[in-house]
Design a protein around this motif. Sequence first.
Motif, mmCIF file in Angstrom:
data_model
loop_
_atom_site.group_PDB
_atom_site.id
_atom_site.type_symbol
_atom_site.label_atom_id
_atom_site.label_comp_id
_atom_site.label_asym_id
_atom_site.label_seq_id
_atom_site.Cartn_x
_atom_site.Cartn_y
_atom_site.Cartn_z
ATOM 1 N N ILE A 173 -2.201 -3.835 14.420
ATOM 2 C CA ILE A 173 -1.689 -3.355 13.127
ATOM 3 C C ILE A 173 -0.175 -3.250 13.241
ATOM 4 O O ILE A 173 0.362 -2.576 14.114
ATOM 5 N N ASP A 174 0.484 -3.962 12.346
ATOM 6 C CA ASP A 174 1.937 -4.039 12.263
ATOM 7 C C ASP A 174 2.462 -2.851 11.447
ATOM 8 O O ASP A 174 1.696 -2.159 10.761
ATOM 9 N N THR A 175 3.744 -2.659 11.477
ATOM 10 C CA THR A 175 4.385 -1.578 10.726
ATOM 11 C C THR A 175 3.971 -1.606 9.257
ATOM 12 O O THR A 175 3.637 -0.572 8.672
ATOM 13 N N TRP A 176 3.996 -2.795 8.660
ATOM 14 C CA TRP A 176 3.602 -2.929 7.256
ATOM 15 C C TRP A 176 2.198 -2.370 7.034
ATOM 16 O O TRP A 176 1.945 -1.683 6.045
ATOM 17 N N GLN A 213 14.194 -14.812 10.554
ATOM 18 C CA GLN A 213 13.711 -13.589 9.898
ATOM 19 C C GLN A 213 12.734 -12.800 10.767
ATOM 20 O O GLN A 213 12.416 -11.658 10.466
ATOM 21 N N ILE A 214 12.267 -13.379 11.859
ATOM 22 C CA ILE A 214 11.327 -12.661 12.719
ATOM 23 C C ILE A 214 12.083 -11.574 13.493
ATOM 24 O O ILE A 214 13.040 -11.862 14.202
ATOM 25 N N SER A 215 11.621 -10.349 13.352
ATOM 26 C CA SER A 215 12.285 -9.243 14.041
ATOM 27 C C SER A 215 11.921 -9.238 15.528
ATOM 28 O O SER A 215 10.889 -9.788 15.938
ATOM 29 N N GLU A 225 1.700 -8.258 6.252
ATOM 30 C CA GLU A 225 1.996 -9.149 5.138
ATOM 31 C C GLU A 225 3.028 -10.191 5.572
ATOM 32 O O GLU A 225 3.346 -11.102 4.829
ATOM 33 N N ASP A 226 3.529 -10.057 6.794
ATOM 34 C CA ASP A 226 4.570 -10.950 7.297
ATOM 35 C C ASP A 226 4.019 -12.345 7.577
ATOM 36 O O ASP A 226 3.180 -12.524 8.471
ATOM 37 N N ALA A 227 4.534 -13.337 6.870
ATOM 38 C CA ALA A 227 4.061 -14.717 7.015
ATOM 39 C C ALA A 227 4.417 -15.319 8.364
ATOM 40 O O ALA A 227 3.733 -16.236 8.827
ATOM 41 N N HIS A 228 5.459 -14.827 9.012
ATOM 42 C CA HIS A 228 5.869 -15.475 10.260
ATOM 43 C C HIS A 228 4.839 -15.359 11.376
ATOM 44 O O HIS A 228 4.862 -16.144 12.310
ATOM 45 N N GLN A 244 -4.245 -13.097 2.205
ATOM 46 C CA GLN A 244 -3.125 -13.112 1.259
ATOM 47 C C GLN A 244 -3.525 -13.860 -0.010
ATOM 48 O O GLN A 244 -4.193 -14.881 0.058
ATOM 49 N N SER A 245 -3.119 -13.308 -1.149
ATOM 50 C CA SER A 245 -3.471 -13.942 -2.430
ATOM 51 C C SER A 245 -2.376 -14.873 -2.889
ATOM 52 O O SER A 245 -1.311 -14.927 -2.381
#
Length: 145
Positions: free
Chosen positions: A7-10, A104-106, A127-130, A144-145
């Motif tokens: 689980i990511d921050t988002w 854009q990848i942190s 939700e991060d696409a990278h 993702q929709s």
Amino acid sequence: MVNSILIDTWGWLTLNDAGERRHQQVATLYRTLLKQKTLIYTTTFVLDETFTLFFKRLNAYQAQKAMLQLSAAFSTDQFQLIQIDETRFSQAPTLRLKYLDKPQISFTDLTSMAVMQEFGILHVLTEDAHFIQVGLEFQRLPAQS
């Protein structure tokens, strides 16, 4: 069925902030993961970002409650808090150089990707696409929709 997930921050923020656009969808997925006894991973770097955002975006009471609940979860067998130690940290610059075309990848996400590779985790609540764009066979949840 998902056996393990990072689980990511988002994901943590969206789960704990009813005002987030996809809160209900993430909360439903989270309840399913808990019910299915999915191993839930996160990293110390992700929790750092998450706790910071809790106190920026939620009121003090909600932030405190979310931080304490999340901290307590990692004392159970279903939750795994992975320390970003020197070895894991040193893998992130290698990934950074590999993905120069994706600025854009942190750095935190790069450390998460290193952990996912180390533990064979294919699913990530983000939700991060990278996580998809790097071509490491990661799958984002919720869909993702």
